[in-house]
Design a protein around this motif. Structure first.
Motif, mmCIF file in Angstrom:
data_model
loop_
_atom_site.group_PDB
_atom_site.id
_atom_site.type_symbol
_atom_site.label_atom_id
_atom_site.label_comp_id
_atom_site.label_asym_id
_atom_site.label_seq_id
_atom_site.Cartn_x
_atom_site.Cartn_y
_atom_site.Cartn_z
ATOM 1 N N ASP A 23 -1.945 -2.230 -6.214
ATOM 2 C CA ASP A 23 -2.680 -3.857 -5.275
ATOM 3 C C ASP A 23 -2.095 -3.626 -4.129
ATOM 4 O OD1 ASP A 23 -3.585 -6.601 -5.219
ATOM 5 O OD2 ASP A 23 -1.171 -7.258 -5.250
ATOM 6 N N ARG A 24 -3.361 -4.361 -3.394
ATOM 7 C CA ARG A 24 -3.227 -3.925 -1.804
ATOM 8 C C ARG A 24 -1.749 -4.799 -1.112
ATOM 9 N NH1 ARG A 24 -8.319 -6.716 2.071
ATOM 10 N NH2 ARG A 24 -7.467 -6.604 3.995
ATOM 11 N N LYS A 26 -1.559 -7.248 1.407
ATOM 12 C CA LYS A 26 -2.750 -8.169 2.531
ATOM 13 C C LYS A 26 -1.699 -8.927 3.515
ATOM 14 C CE LYS A 26 -6.042 -9.174 -1.374
ATOM 15 N NZ LYS A 26 -7.117 -9.891 -1.879
ATOM 16 N N ARG A 282 -6.750 -0.114 5.546
ATOM 17 C CA ARG A 282 -5.796 -1.222 4.852
ATOM 18 C C ARG A 282 -4.041 -0.649 4.082
ATOM 19 N NH1 ARG A 282 -10.784 -3.401 0.782
ATOM 20 N NH2 ARG A 282 -11.743 -4.760 2.225
ATOM 21 N N TRP A 283 -3.489 -1.132 3.596
ATOM 22 C CA TRP A 283 -2.281 -0.461 3.104
ATOM 23 C C TRP A 283 -2.400 -1.307 1.427
ATOM 24 C CZ3 TRP A 283 2.026 2.310 5.076
ATOM 25 C CH2 TRP A 283 2.045 2.432 6.426
ATOM 26 N N TYR A 284 -1.651 0.178 0.375
ATOM 27 C CA TYR A 284 -2.023 0.104 -0.691
ATOM 28 C C TYR A 284 -0.513 0.385 -1.522
ATOM 29 C CZ TYR A 284 -6.498 -0.616 -0.400
ATOM 30 O OH TYR A 284 -7.743 -1.211 -0.619
#
Length: 542
Positions: A23-24, A26, A282-284
């Motif tokens: 999942d990201r 956010k 983006r970080w995941y």
């Protein structure tokens, strides 16, 4: 047939032993990203230093050296982080060791082929099983030089393996080589450096059953709150108790979210890994856990409702549905995919094609899918295929390892088993026995479709060839029997044909009247007899 190699028996592939969902992260604040970068850089340096120490140990590695490395790392992080780093280092060294062995096997295959071809006269023809001699003296000379180069590489690789030396690059070797081709990769040096550093970060932690939410280092609560246990040098950045940093972002795993929630509610182990996608910014967060060993169904159970035979090709799956007795049912099905472009695009194409294949398999009602046990280890060398560069690229482009792993995991979710069969001669024998008989004006049969039938029949335990054809028309037992495999219990499939006692020769109907008038070209022939031929029944008199 004495030259054919012995075929391996089909077997049911074991199911997946682990699960991973992602999942990201956010809505991260600038402070969150700063902390994640600092943690990744610090633990990445520790991981690089530990990998260097592990490679230096070589074959002398043991429990004592492992414990010593872990104690050194604990001083600059924590016991759990040190355990995660040493375990990841051990796995990476073991993977490099396996790749080293595969590389030696590839070199040996190339050396054998070169020696064979160099031993033949120039221009000697080859066979289906072995290539011939080289076409000119110039080509022979260049190949002799290449043989010397491969032998030198092989000797160096064998020395490294015997000494326990491996070649490992933290951050991927391909990305390291890209540094020398920035223009071709459309990258600047700063952009490449950012990717390189992100790949070498280490933000991961193994799960621990019995601990709160299944992980003490990277903790994800049932509400999706994410917190990290900071290493000792970064403890001053904590914003929660006990040296922890809580992120502003929350996660909610859409895929397998219920299974994940059940695990953390029972405090069962869940491993987590964080990484930055530099291209997207983006970080995941990836969560993974082990599954209990799933007992595979017996082979007879997998065969009970028929089989889907799948032939893997460079651009599509060719699948055919077979009943339990090996009879092809319906028409062939193709599931195309495009393996050009980026790795993410190729992976998405394979996943989409497999999804379509599995949905169709569920509709047919089968319990298993048969596929070739492909590896192509010795088939990729240019020594074997020579100038056939396009064919070498075609074979190398088929993602056999990733395809098998993804197919097994996706099929398990649909309740389907995977049966692996020996790939030998499936295309050749399938085309020989099935391509032409099944072709009709409304059905086009390719060599790949016929191979799918051969694969399915081999998985079902039937020979690839069809039933022996009936004798020709000039014998008493005239043609007319089915040539496809039929179930033994079906009425009439194995019995004798009824005697022809209700018809007359030629095109006359049973009542003696002709169906059509004779054509003008037949008027010179004698008029047909009105006598109706009836075979008397055989009587036994004593």
């Amino acid at each position: 047939m004495g030259g054919l190699r012995e075929l391996a028996e089909p077997f049911v592939v074991p199911g997946p032993c682990g699960v991973a969902v992602r999942d990201r992260l956010k809505h991260l604040t600038p402070q969150d990203e700063k902390v994640l970068r600092l943690v990744g850089e610090h633990q990445g340096r520790l991981a690089a230093r530990d990998l260097k120490a592990r490679c230096a140990d070589g074959l002398e590695h043991g429990p004592e050296t492992w414990a010593s490395r872990k104690r050194d790392l604990t001083k600059e992080s924590s016991s759990r982080i040190a355990g995660a780093i040493t375990k990841a280092t051990h796995d990476q060294w073991a993977l490099a060791r396996r790749c080293q062995g595969a590389h030696i096997q590839t070199l040996e295959a190339g050396i054998r082929t070169l020696r064979h071809r160099l031993s033949l006269p120039i221009g000697a023809p080859g066979t289906k099983r072995a290539p011939g001699g080289y076409r000119s003296r110039g080509e022979w000379f260049h190949k002799s030089r290449r043989l010397a180069a491969l032998e030198a590489r092989h000797a160096a690789a064998v020395r490294d393996r015997q000494a326990g030396r491996v070649r490992v690059v933290r951050g991927r070797k391909r990305l390291l080589n890209t540094r020398h081709h920035l223009t071709d990769a459309h990258l600047t040096e700063d952009r490449w450096r950012e990717r390189w550093e992100a790949e070498r970060w280490f933000i991961a932690a193994d799960g621990e059953s019995g601990k709160r939410f299944g992980n003490e280092t990277i903790r994800v609560t049932d509400t999706g709150e994410v917190s990290i246990k900071l290493p000792a040098p970064l403890a001053h950045l904590a914003n929660a108790q006990h040296g922890r940093y809580t992120l502003a972002s929350t996660v909610a795993f859409a895929h397998r979210g219920v299974e994940w929630a059940d695990r953390i509610a029972a405090n069962r182990a869940v491993a987590y890994r964080m990484h930055l996608d530099v291209d997207r910014g983006r970080w995941y967060l990836t969560a993974s856990w082990q599954r209990p060993v799933v007992q595979t169904v017996p082979l007879e159970t997998a065969r009970a409702r028929g089989m889907i035979g799948v032939d893997t090709n460079a651009d599509h799956f060719a699948a055919y549905h077979l009943d339990p007795h090996g009879n092809p049912i319906g028409d062939p099905h193709h599931f195309p995919y495009d393996l050009s472009g980026t790795a993410d695009h190729r992976d998405a194409q394979i996943r989409h094609a497999l999804t379509q294949l599995l949905h169709w398999a569920k509709q047919t009602g089968v319990a298993a899918i048969a596929i070739e046990d492909l590896d192509f280890i010795s088939e990729k060398t240019r020594e074997r295929h020579g100038r056939r560069k396009r064919f070498r690229q075609l074979i190398s482009g088929i993602p056999t390892g990733k395809l098998k792993a993804r197919l097994v995991s996706m099929a398990a979710e649909q309740g389907l088993s995977i049966v692996a069969v020996d790939p030998a001669y499936t295309s050749m024998w399938g085309a020989q026995h099935w391509q032409k008989p099944l072709a009709t004006p409304h059905r086009r049969m390719s060599r790949h479709d016929a191979a799918g039938i051969a694969i399915g029949r081999r998985a079902l335990g039937h020979p690839v060839r069809r039933r022996t054809a009936p004798p020709p028309h000039d014998r008493s037992d005239r043609a007319g029997h089915r040539t496809a495999q039929a179930p033994p219990g079906t009425r009439g499939c194995e019995g004798t044909r009824p005697p022809a006692t209700d018809r007359v020769p030629g095109d006359a109907s049973p009542n003696g009247t002709r169906k059509r008038e004779p054509s003008a070209s037949q008027t010179v022939r004698d008029a047909p007899s009105t006598h109706q031929w009836v075979q008397d029944s055989l009587m036994h008199t004593g």
